[in-house]
Design a protein around this motif. Sequence first.
Motif, PDB file in Angstrom:
ATOM      1  N   TYR A  49       0.665  -1.259  -0.072  1.00  0.00           N
ATOM      2  CA  TYR A  49       0.002  -0.112  -0.031  1.00  0.00           C
ATOM      3  C   TYR A  49       0.985   1.101   0.089  1.00  0.00           C
ATOM      4  O   TYR A  49       2.026   1.114   0.655  1.00  0.00           O
ATOM      5  CB  TYR A  49      -0.876  -0.045   1.102  1.00  0.00           C
ATOM      6  N   ASP A 182      -5.756   4.651  -2.636  1.00  0.00           N
ATOM      7  CA  ASP A 182      -4.554   3.772  -3.054  1.00  0.00           C
ATOM      8  C   ASP A 182      -5.184   2.691  -4.197  1.00  0.00           C
ATOM      9  O   ASP A 182      -6.162   2.143  -4.324  1.00  0.00           O
ATOM     10  CB  ASP A 182      -4.390   2.802  -1.576  1.00  0.00           C
ATOM     11  N   THR A 190      -9.685  -4.990   1.146  1.00  0.00           N
ATOM     12  CA  THR A 190      -8.760  -4.255   1.959  1.00  0.00           C
ATOM     13  C   THR A 190      -9.329  -4.532   3.411  1.00  0.00           C
ATOM     14  O   THR A 190      -8.460  -4.914   4.623  1.00  0.00           O
ATOM     15  CB  THR A 190      -8.738  -2.782   1.650  1.00  0.00           C
TER      16      THR A 190
END
Lengths: 207, 487
Positions: A49, A182, A190
């Motif tokens: 990330y 992101d 996520t």
Amino acid sequence: MSTITTKPEKTRVARPSDPSKPKPYGLIAEFETPAQIVKAAERVRDEGYKWWDCCTPFPVHGLDKAMGIRQTILPIIVFFMGLSGTCTAFILQAFTNASDWSFWAVVWVTGYPYLISGKPLLSTPAFIPVMFELTILFSALTTVGLMFAFNGLPQLYHPLFRSKRFRRASDDRFFVVIEARDPRYFRSRTAEFLKSLDPVAVEEVQD
Amino acid sequence: MTSINLEPGVNRPITDNTDDQPGVRQPLVLNMDRFNQVTQQVCQVAEARRTPMAWYVCFAAALGLMGLLGFCVLYLIVTGVGVWGLNNPVMWAYDITNFVFWVGIGHAGTLISAILFLFRQKWRTGINRFAEAMTIFAVICAGLFPGIHVGRVWVVYWLFPLPNQMEMWPQFRSPLLWDVFAVGTYFTVSLLFWFTGLVPDLATIRDRAKGKIQQVVYGAFALGWRGSNRHWHRYERAYLLLAALSTPLVLSVHSVVSFDFATSQLPGWHTTIFPPYFVAGAVFSGFAMVVTLAVPAREIFGLKNLITLRHLDNMNKVILVTGCMVGYAYAMEFFIAWYSGAIYEKFAFLNRAFGQYWWAYFLMVSCNVITPQLFWFKALRTSIPMMFILSLFVNVGMWFERFVIIVSSLANDFLPSSWDVFTPTWVDIGTFFGSFGLFMVLFLLFCRFVPMVAIAEVKAVMPQADPHFGEDQHDEAHESPAAEVRS
């Protein structure tokens, strides 16, 4: 490029008609101890990330390394601003006390060659205390000013402040924040990943 | 410590953490093992709906004194400096004495926040916030005196290098001008340092706020701080830089103040020992003032677990060390006066001790040299009433030190025909006591509305803040026999 420029207009039009679909800011995961946040940060970093952060009530030792934060260039800028303070002080004193030059800066300013007890006009040793003080003054102002500027502060509104849970970030809880912008961010995936880090809770924050 | 281990089930609150055992690190935060407890304890003062009665009593007294200051200053401005007891040889007296006194007090805060930070003295976190606040308020009081003693206050901007109608500039070879820059820089940097430290704590109060006004006001000053570690990284860098910048600064300020005297040719002032001597004296008086304020503050606001006996003990040790330095400087001044062979120099010092101001000199020596020697004894160093009284003595002594240096040297200089005696007028005395009012008003407002202890910094020095907490130190702390066996 054209899609990027048109997109914000589209959402701006769409928003009033569709308030049930707010834009997500990202996901936050809450942890209880410094040890947990350091471990979690290492995992998030290794996952690849880029737009993510840790929010903690105090600077946690080793978290910079765990997050892979690069050293700030602040000290280098401060050094040069300090030097410019030294030069400013010298020029100020030499101009006002040892020269009769004049120049225009909103009003005409003229130096005044002071002849005090027969000392040389350009008495550099006597100028050193003020040079020192302005060095410190310029450096300190730069340090604090740039630190806040680089941090993007003051920024009185932030999406994270919408979360009631997040208020404990300034008290006793440690948060991992992964932003929706992101490229690796997919809401469910996520969230699953964050849950695997063994947090107290995972929450979605709206922008 | 043993008495606690005897009864493992009973959690008696620890009050004494001054014991130094080899291999044992005494806690700096007592009876708390959760971060929330620290937040709670500090914030409850600023968040409380009701203010303690003691606060109102102190605040009323402080406001009264500040009113006296306002009246005296106004009277001075509309009448002229003649309302003070100044005369021809003694052109500096209470005004500059008060200035040096207050600047000196302002030294403890930055010393604690900067020098102790560089030396990694973790105990500084309990006291740095309000010592820094004290610094700022003391420098405000100090700045007042040179401002009003110039006589024509309305042209006080002549102190600064600003283009003016006379086409004249300040004279940069004068130590008085260096002072303007030194004190100005010191004030600015101390304020920046203090504010930088405050931002995360203001954010804590913002996040806990119950009312809208509180949230908005604290939120505005917190600048939107959200504890991001990317921010903390730059913040810690900046804090370290500020500490490194303030360390030479704090040593320079009182050196520059001492140049006001040392660069003159007056016997008693013209001494090379002045810069280090003034700095030691400043730290001495500053720490005494921190103790004077910390002792009642921790009682009234219930901060005994954060400002522990160990903090006070350490401060008293600093008072002892700097008190010895000051005593050494007094002795060395006399030796050099004799060793120089200069008759004026010899006379100046004999006159200081046995001349018309002998009482001030002996007050100064007994308060500054003899009193701190009592701190060699741990029982006195850790006794709350004792340290409070001794710190008051040091405050008094340090005021008299400046009075002795300034007035006795000016009153009896080279020519006996120009000697005179300085007697203070009621305006002199009123302005001096009034400045305490200003100081206390600011300090009490600070105590009431601003987190008095650096919450984030205290949390960071708790053992629980270490990411490795509980891994292997845990076993040591509990002294269980099972801990010895490691597979």
